[in-house]
Write a protein that holds these residues in place. Structure first.
Motif, PDB file in Angstrom:
ATOM      1  N   ARG A  10       0.551  -1.420   0.183  1.00 26.27           N
ATOM      2  CA  ARG A  10       0.136   0.090  -0.083  1.00 26.27           C
ATOM      3  C   ARG A  10       0.976   1.306  -0.079  1.00 26.27           C
ATOM      4  O   ARG A  10       0.492   2.215  -0.593  1.00 26.27           O
ATOM      5  CB  ARG A  10      -0.901  -0.001   1.278  1.00 26.27           C
ATOM      6  N   GLN A  11       1.978   1.242   0.859  1.00 29.37           N
ATOM      7  CA  GLN A  11       2.992   2.337   0.875  1.00 29.37           C
ATOM      8  C   GLN A  11       3.422   2.591  -0.554  1.00 29.37           C
ATOM      9  O   GLN A  11       3.664   3.686  -0.908  1.00 29.37           O
ATOM     10  CB  GLN A  11       3.699   2.125   1.974  1.00 29.37           C
ATOM     11  N   ALA A  12       3.957   1.542  -1.149  1.00 30.00           N
ATOM     12  CA  ALA A  12       4.782   1.601  -2.264  1.00 30.00           C
ATOM     13  C   ALA A  12       3.744   2.435  -3.451  1.00 30.00           C
ATOM     14  O   ALA A  12       4.096   3.099  -4.226  1.00 30.00           O
ATOM     15  CB  ALA A  12       5.009   0.330  -2.711  1.00 30.00           C
ATOM     16  N   ARG A  13       2.462   1.828  -3.599  1.00 29.12           N
ATOM     17  CA  ARG A  13       1.447   2.579  -4.433  1.00 29.12           C
ATOM     18  C   ARG A  13       1.360   4.105  -3.989  1.00 29.12           C
ATOM     19  O   ARG A  13       1.431   4.808  -4.973  1.00 29.12           O
ATOM     20  CB  ARG A  13       0.252   1.944  -4.271  1.00 29.12           C
ATOM     21  N   TYR A  14       1.250   4.489  -2.655  1.00 32.73           N
ATOM     22  CA  TYR A  14       1.236   5.873  -2.343  1.00 32.73           C
ATOM     23  C   TYR A  14       2.346   6.784  -2.891  1.00 32.73           C
ATOM     24  O   TYR A  14       2.240   7.681  -3.121  1.00 32.73           O
ATOM     25  CB  TYR A  14       1.194   5.720  -0.789  1.00 32.73           C
ATOM     26  N   PHE A  15       3.676   5.992  -2.560  1.00 36.82           N
ATOM     27  CA  PHE A  15       4.921   6.725  -2.516  1.00 36.82           C
ATOM     28  C   PHE A  15       5.512   6.908  -4.274  1.00 36.82           C
ATOM     29  O   PHE A  15       6.129   7.465  -4.546  1.00 36.82           O
ATOM     30  CB  PHE A  15       6.148   6.187  -1.763  1.00 36.82           C
ATOM     31  N   ALA A  16       4.957   5.766  -5.169  1.00 37.76           N
ATOM     32  CA  ALA A  16       5.181   5.871  -6.365  1.00 37.76           C
ATOM     33  C   ALA A  16       5.310   7.181  -7.221  1.00 37.76           C
ATOM     34  O   ALA A  16       6.312   7.309  -7.886  1.00 37.76           O
ATOM     35  CB  ALA A  16       4.446   4.675  -7.211  1.00 37.76           C
ATOM     36  N   PRO A  17       4.215   7.721  -7.028  1.00 37.57           N
ATOM     37  CA  PRO A  17       4.291   8.833  -8.027  1.00 37.57           C
ATOM     38  C   PRO A  17       5.113  10.035  -7.300  1.00 37.57           C
ATOM     39  O   PRO A  17       5.589  10.964  -8.114  1.00 37.57           O
ATOM     40  CB  PRO A  17       2.939   9.191  -8.138  1.00 37.57           C
ATOM     41  N   LEU A  18       5.120   9.937  -6.146  1.00 34.16           N
ATOM     42  CA  LEU A  18       5.808  11.046  -5.301  1.00 34.16           C
ATOM     43  C   LEU A  18       7.441  10.739  -5.313  1.00 34.16           C
ATOM     44  O   LEU A  18       8.176  11.760  -5.116  1.00 34.16           O
ATOM     45  CB  LEU A  18       5.539  11.065  -3.643  1.00 34.16           C
ATOM     46  N   ALA A  19       8.069   9.532  -5.885  1.00 33.59           N
ATOM     47  CA  ALA A  19       9.377   9.189  -5.683  1.00 33.59           C
ATOM     48  C   ALA A  19       9.981   9.541  -7.169  1.00 33.59           C
ATOM     49  O   ALA A  19      11.167   9.523  -7.380  1.00 33.59           O
ATOM     50  CB  ALA A  19       9.721   7.777  -5.508  1.00 33.59           C
ATOM     51  N   LEU A  38       9.768  -0.032  -5.193  1.00 34.92           N
ATOM     52  CA  LEU A  38       9.496   0.549  -3.774  1.00 34.92           C
ATOM     53  C   LEU A  38       9.071  -0.253  -2.740  1.00 34.92           C
ATOM     54  O   LEU A  38       9.508   0.103  -1.743  1.00 34.92           O
ATOM     55  CB  LEU A  38       8.777   1.808  -4.066  1.00 34.92           C
ATOM     56  N   GLU A  39       8.243  -1.295  -2.952  1.00 37.45           N
ATOM     57  CA  GLU A  39       7.999  -2.016  -2.049  1.00 37.45           C
ATOM     58  C   GLU A  39       9.381  -2.725  -1.487  1.00 37.45           C
ATOM     59  O   GLU A  39       9.277  -2.771  -0.329  1.00 37.45           O
ATOM     60  CB  GLU A  39       6.985  -3.166  -2.792  1.00 37.45           C
ATOM     61  N   VAL A  40      10.264  -3.253  -2.142  1.00 29.44           N
ATOM     62  CA  VAL A  40      11.319  -3.749  -1.814  1.00 29.44           C
ATOM     63  C   VAL A  40      12.184  -2.689  -0.822  1.00 29.44           C
ATOM     64  O   VAL A  40      12.649  -3.075  -0.006  1.00 29.44           O
ATOM     65  CB  VAL A  40      12.358  -4.366  -3.030  1.00 29.44           C
ATOM     66  N   VAL A  41      12.162  -1.601  -1.378  1.00 30.02           N
ATOM     67  CA  VAL A  41      12.953  -0.417  -0.895  1.00 30.02           C
ATOM     68  C   VAL A  41      12.218  -0.297   0.590  1.00 30.02           C
ATOM     69  O   VAL A  41      13.054  -0.006   1.540  1.00 30.02           O
ATOM     70  CB  VAL A  41      12.883   0.853  -1.731  1.00 30.02           C
ATOM     71  N   LEU A  42      11.067  -0.354   0.710  1.00 25.85           N
ATOM     72  CA  LEU A  42      10.344  -0.006   1.814  1.00 25.85           C
ATOM     73  C   LEU A  42      10.617  -1.328   2.789  1.00 25.85           C
ATOM     74  O   LEU A  42      10.829  -1.212   4.025  1.00 25.85           O
ATOM     75  CB  LEU A  42       8.790   0.309   1.786  1.00 25.85           C
ATOM     76  N   LEU A  43      10.632  -2.660   2.443  1.00 24.80           N
ATOM     77  CA  LEU A  43      10.630  -3.754   2.996  1.00 24.80           C
ATOM     78  C   LEU A  43      12.191  -3.756   3.750  1.00 24.80           C
ATOM     79  O   LEU A  43      12.143  -4.145   4.683  1.00 24.80           O
ATOM     80  CB  LEU A  43      10.637  -4.863   2.189  1.00 24.80           C
ATOM     81  N   ILE A  44      13.211  -3.164   2.999  1.00 26.22           N
ATOM     82  CA  ILE A  44      14.575  -3.114   3.556  1.00 26.22           C
ATOM     83  C   ILE A  44      14.912  -2.259   4.568  1.00 26.22           C
ATOM     84  O   ILE A  44      15.969  -1.919   5.054  1.00 26.22           O
ATOM     85  CB  ILE A  44      15.804  -3.298   2.523  1.00 26.22           C
ATOM     86  N   GLY A  45      13.998  -0.967   4.538  1.00 29.39           N
ATOM     87  CA  GLY A  45      14.205   0.080   5.367  1.00 29.39           C
ATOM     88  C   GLY A  45      14.628   1.230   4.874  1.00 29.39           C
ATOM     89  O   GLY A  45      14.929   2.184   5.721  1.00 29.39           O
ATOM     90  N   LEU A  46      14.835   1.409   3.433  1.00 36.23           N
ATOM     91  CA  LEU A  46      15.274   2.427   2.892  1.00 36.23           C
ATOM     92  C   LEU A  46      13.984   3.643   3.025  1.00 36.23           C
ATOM     93  O   LEU A  46      13.053   3.140   2.502  1.00 36.23           O
ATOM     94  CB  LEU A  46      15.981   2.268   1.769  1.00 36.23           C
ATOM     95  N   PRO A  47      14.179   4.671   2.825  1.00 35.59           N
ATOM     96  CA  PRO A  47      13.304   5.872   2.834  1.00 35.59           C
ATOM     97  C   PRO A  47      13.105   6.046   0.989  1.00 35.59           C
ATOM     98  O   PRO A  47      13.991   6.153   0.681  1.00 35.59           O
ATOM     99  CB  PRO A  47      13.770   6.994   3.388  1.00 35.59           C
ATOM    100  N   PRO A  48      11.795   6.111   0.748  1.00 33.36           N
ATOM    101  CA  PRO A  48      11.578   6.464  -0.674  1.00 33.36           C
ATOM    102  C   PRO A  48      11.851   8.159  -0.537  1.00 33.36           C
ATOM    103  O   PRO A  48      11.526   8.694   0.233  1.00 33.36           O
ATOM    104  CB  PRO A  48      10.542   6.214  -1.040  1.00 33.36           C
ATOM    105  N   TYR A  49      12.255   8.591  -1.932  1.00 35.61           N
ATOM    106  CA  TYR A  49      12.240  10.114  -2.152  1.00 35.61           C
ATOM    107  C   TYR A  49      10.952  10.387  -2.227  1.00 35.61           C
ATOM    108  O   TYR A  49      10.027   9.705  -2.605  1.00 35.61           O
ATOM    109  CB  TYR A  49      13.005  10.183  -3.429  1.00 35.61           C
ATOM    110  N   ASN A  50      10.777  11.578  -1.642  1.00 42.21           N
ATOM    111  CA  ASN A  50       9.283  12.153  -1.591  1.00 42.21           C
ATOM    112  C   ASN A  50       9.248  13.534  -2.094  1.00 42.21           C
ATOM    113  O   ASN A  50       9.840  14.224  -1.678  1.00 42.21           O
ATOM    114  CB  ASN A  50       8.915  12.199  -0.177  1.00 42.21           C
TER     115      ASN A  50
END
Length: 135
Positions: A10-19, A38-50
């Protein structure tokens, strides 16, 4: 939305356009890659660009960029903290950037993404969710 926990899909869907850096447009295939990466990025604990947070000066995180002329390719980049980078020697900033890009390449490959071969330290280009011939 807080990228530090919760439903990564869910978070990856949210952050995808913002990243997406510079507000670039993604194709449907690139959007699918963006959400999965981004799902993998979030899973490993890195922040997505916003993009929204970057407007307030918080530019650190994993960003995404379409590859010009390649509708099914997506570049995954690490954005360092600009302010911190100003206080470090240029060679250290470059080394950190290269190390993060190599880490992203390794992590995405380990998660079975099809990552284009490229120079070590260069931001990885994702071509698909799985490498052809890999099940």
């Amino acid at each position: 939305m807080d990228p530090r926990g919760g439903d990564h899909e869910r978070q990856a869907r949210y952050f995808a356009p913002l990243a997406v850096l510079d507000g670039a447009e993604l194709t449907e295939a690139q959007e699918q890659l963006a959400r999965a990466a981004l799902e993998v990025v979030l899973l490993i604990g890195l922040p997505p660009y916003n993009l929204e947070a970057a407007a307030d000066g918080e530019e650190t995180g994993v960003g995404l960029a379409p590859v010009p002329g390649r509708r099914h390719a997506l570049r995954v980049l690490w954005r360092q903290d600009v302010t911190a980078a100003l206080h470090l020697p240029a060679e250290l900033v470059h080394a950190q950037q290269a190390a993060m890009h190599q880490a992203l390449r390794t992590i995405l490959s380990a998660h079975r993404f099809w990552v284009e071969d490229g120079p070590a330290g260069e931001a990885p280009v994702v071509l698909g969710l799985t490498r052809p011939g890999v099940t």
